[in-house]
Structure formats: structure tokens, C-alpha cells
Design a protein around this motif. Sequence first.
Motif, PDB file in Angstrom:
ATOM      1  N   ILE A  82       0.769  -1.121  -0.032  1.00 40.71           N
ATOM      2  CA  ILE A  82      -0.097  -0.137  -0.052  1.00 40.71           C
ATOM      3  C   ILE A  82       1.020   1.166   0.186  1.00 40.71           C
ATOM      4  O   ILE A  82       0.614   2.109  -0.891  1.00 40.71           O
ATOM      5  CB  ILE A  82      -0.828  -0.096   1.244  1.00 40.71           C
ATOM      6  CG1 ILE A  82      -2.101  -0.882   1.018  1.00 40.71           C
ATOM      7  CG2 ILE A  82      -1.700   1.503   1.460  1.00 40.71           C
ATOM      8  CD1 ILE A  82      -3.015  -1.518   2.211  1.00 40.71           C
ATOM      9  N   ARG A  83       1.971   1.467   0.802  1.00 39.60           N
ATOM     10  CA  ARG A  83       2.794   2.661   0.976  1.00 39.60           C
ATOM     11  C   ARG A  83       3.386   2.551  -0.479  1.00 39.60           C
ATOM     12  O   ARG A  83       3.580   3.882  -1.046  1.00 39.60           O
ATOM     13  CB  ARG A  83       3.894   2.227   2.305  1.00 39.60           C
ATOM     14  CG  ARG A  83       4.607   3.410   2.529  1.00 39.60           C
ATOM     15  CD  ARG A  83       5.487   3.210   3.627  1.00 39.60           C
ATOM     16  NE  ARG A  83       6.841   2.852   3.093  1.00 39.60           N
ATOM     17  CZ  ARG A  83       7.767   3.806   2.423  1.00 39.60           C
ATOM     18  NH1 ARG A  83       7.464   5.004   2.116  1.00 39.60           N
ATOM     19  NH2 ARG A  83       8.796   3.044   2.103  1.00 39.60           N
ATOM     20  N   GLY A 135     -10.719  -9.392   4.324  1.00 35.76           N
ATOM     21  CA  GLY A 135      -9.295  -9.761   4.749  1.00 35.76           C
ATOM     22  C   GLY A 135      -8.164  -8.939   3.859  1.00 35.76           C
ATOM     23  O   GLY A 135      -6.962  -9.326   4.002  1.00 35.76           O
ATOM     24  N   THR A 136      -8.513  -8.183   3.159  1.00 35.33           N
ATOM     25  CA  THR A 136      -7.284  -7.331   2.305  1.00 35.33           C
ATOM     26  C   THR A 136      -7.530  -6.053   3.047  1.00 35.33           C
ATOM     27  O   THR A 136      -8.637  -5.446   3.081  1.00 35.33           O
ATOM     28  CB  THR A 136      -7.970  -7.163   0.529  1.00 35.33           C
ATOM     29  OG1 THR A 136      -8.121  -8.574   0.435  1.00 35.33           O
ATOM     30  CG2 THR A 136      -7.348  -6.184  -0.096  1.00 35.33           C
ATOM     31  N   LEU A 137      -6.283  -5.500   3.006  1.00 37.80           N
ATOM     32  CA  LEU A 137      -6.094  -3.982   3.524  1.00 37.80           C
ATOM     33  C   LEU A 137      -6.303  -3.018   2.474  1.00 37.80           C
ATOM     34  O   LEU A 137      -5.890  -3.255   1.417  1.00 37.80           O
ATOM     35  CB  LEU A 137      -4.953  -4.049   4.270  1.00 37.80           C
ATOM     36  CG  LEU A 137      -4.540  -4.827   5.414  1.00 37.80           C
ATOM     37  CD1 LEU A 137      -3.129  -4.596   6.193  1.00 37.80           C
ATOM     38  CD2 LEU A 137      -5.569  -4.561   6.417  1.00 37.80           C
ATOM     39  N   LEU A 138      -6.922  -1.977   2.798  1.00 43.14           N
ATOM     40  CA  LEU A 138      -7.279  -0.984   1.874  1.00 43.14           C
ATOM     41  C   LEU A 138      -6.245   0.193   2.164  1.00 43.14           C
ATOM     42  O   LEU A 138      -6.119   1.058   1.212  1.00 43.14           O
ATOM     43  CB  LEU A 138      -8.960  -0.442   1.630  1.00 43.14           C
ATOM     44  CG  LEU A 138      -9.864  -1.595   1.510  1.00 43.14           C
ATOM     45  CD1 LEU A 138     -11.202  -1.190   1.702  1.00 43.14           C
ATOM     46  CD2 LEU A 138      -9.662  -2.375   0.276  1.00 43.14           C
ATOM     47  N   GLY A 139      -6.024   0.337   3.277  1.00 42.84           N
ATOM     48  CA  GLY A 139      -5.355   1.753   3.660  1.00 42.84           C
ATOM     49  C   GLY A 139      -4.542   1.535   5.047  1.00 42.84           C
ATOM     50  O   GLY A 139      -4.934   0.658   5.608  1.00 42.84           O
ATOM     51  N   TYR A 179      -1.846   6.293   3.485  1.00 40.96           N
ATOM     52  CA  TYR A 179      -1.518   5.875   2.163  1.00 40.96           C
ATOM     53  C   TYR A 179      -2.806   4.828   2.073  1.00 40.96           C
ATOM     54  O   TYR A 179      -3.045   3.977   2.855  1.00 40.96           O
ATOM     55  CB  TYR A 179      -0.296   5.082   1.701  1.00 40.96           C
ATOM     56  CG  TYR A 179       0.753   6.033   1.809  1.00 40.96           C
ATOM     57  CD1 TYR A 179       0.968   6.869   0.734  1.00 40.96           C
ATOM     58  CD2 TYR A 179       1.785   6.275   2.688  1.00 40.96           C
ATOM     59  CE1 TYR A 179       2.059   8.148   0.654  1.00 40.96           C
ATOM     60  CE2 TYR A 179       2.530   7.136   2.852  1.00 40.96           C
ATOM     61  CZ  TYR A 179       2.824   7.985   1.665  1.00 40.96           C
ATOM     62  OH  TYR A 179       3.927   8.891   1.820  1.00 40.96           O
ATOM     63  N   LEU A 180      -3.286   4.752   0.884  1.00 34.33           N
ATOM     64  CA  LEU A 180      -4.347   3.754   0.413  1.00 34.33           C
ATOM     65  C   LEU A 180      -4.012   3.193  -0.870  1.00 34.33           C
ATOM     66  O   LEU A 180      -3.062   3.579  -1.720  1.00 34.33           O
ATOM     67  CB  LEU A 180      -5.664   4.689  -0.045  1.00 34.33           C
ATOM     68  CG  LEU A 180      -6.181   5.785   0.749  1.00 34.33           C
ATOM     69  CD1 LEU A 180      -7.516   6.330   0.021  1.00 34.33           C
ATOM     70  CD2 LEU A 180      -6.756   5.019   2.242  1.00 34.33           C
ATOM     71  N   ARG A 181      -4.907   2.070  -1.213  1.00 33.35           N
ATOM     72  CA  ARG A 181      -4.496   1.461  -2.476  1.00 33.35           C
ATOM     73  C   ARG A 181      -5.267   2.343  -3.366  1.00 33.35           C
ATOM     74  O   ARG A 181      -6.200   2.735  -3.500  1.00 33.35           O
ATOM     75  CB  ARG A 181      -5.321   0.087  -2.483  1.00 33.35           C
ATOM     76  CG  ARG A 181      -4.579  -0.936  -1.642  1.00 33.35           C
ATOM     77  CD  ARG A 181      -5.318  -2.393  -1.908  1.00 33.35           C
ATOM     78  NE  ARG A 181      -4.933  -3.500  -0.897  1.00 33.35           N
ATOM     79  CZ  ARG A 181      -3.786  -4.209  -1.124  1.00 33.35           C
ATOM     80  NH1 ARG A 181      -3.052  -4.123  -2.224  1.00 33.35           N
ATOM     81  NH2 ARG A 181      -3.521  -4.808  -0.239  1.00 33.35           N
TER      82      ARG A 181
END
Length: 167
Positions: A12-13, A63-67, A90-92
Motif C-alpha cells: 500500500i505504501r 481480509g484485504t487491507l485498503l489503507g 496511504y491507500l490502494r
Amino acid sequence: MRTDDCAEVAAIRIRGWQHAYKGLVPQPYLDGLDIAADADRQRARLLDGDRRVVNLVVDSGGGTLLGWAALGPYRDGETRTEDAELYALYLRPQHIGRGVGRALLSAAVRHCAAAGHQRMYLWVLKGNAPARRFYERAGFTADGAEEAFEVGGSVVPEVRYAKDLRG
């Protein structure tokens, strides 16, 4: 954030840097960012770091991180204040403009206010107009402080934003 999240947070970062800083930071630097190496750094910071630093993540529910956001005490050289700082948010890139960033920033602000901080600061690249508008809509204002940092052989100016958390 848990150690299991470090690889996703690193992705993400780095994807966030590559998206947000295109044209502001040298492209060879952005192209050379390494997710695996960043995940190792994230993991080491999480395991060995300052426990006053808080890492927040937004999970999609599947289960998926968005930010991801990191916050903690304001860093002003050797001076310690009672203020807080948003170190990163930060976000996707595909989730920008969908409310994820607003929710993450709101959670960070609430956390800092609940911890008793009077102000919250953040630094944003001077040329990053979308990020500046995002923070301004959230009640942050540029306070006149500017700094530059070196990245990839170029000097990149940043502007400091602040928000009063007392009311």
C-alpha cells in the motif's frame, strides 16, 4: 496493525508513493522502491519500534487491507511537545475517492484527540495538490512552515499542516 499485515502495508505504501508522487519525485526512485524490503522495515519497526507510534489499517471486511496510517508524537528534532503527528496515510490507489481515506484520517484524529493531544500536524509535498485539498477538507490548514527533503537526488519541498484537536 499486526506483523501479518506488514507485506500488505508495504505494498500500500509503495503503490501509494508511486501513484501520489509521480512527477513530484524522480521516477527512477519510485521505480526502484522494493515492497519486500519495505515489508521487512515495517516488521522491524513494529516489533522493535516506539510503542507510542500507532499504525491503523482499514480492512475491506474480506481480509484485504485498503489503507494504512501511522501516527504518534510530533517529531520536531530534539524538542518534544504534547502534539501529535500523522506520519503517513496511504491507500490502494483504486480506493482513492471512495471514503476510505476520510475514514482512516478521522480515526487517526479521534485517536490523537482521545490521547489528549492539543494539535495534530502532518507534512505534505508542496506540489501534491490532491492531498493538500484532502487535508484541507478535513479541517487541516497550512501553518506556514516549509521544509525540503532529499529523495532520489532531488530536493522536494513539503508544507506543514495543523489541526486543533481541542474542540
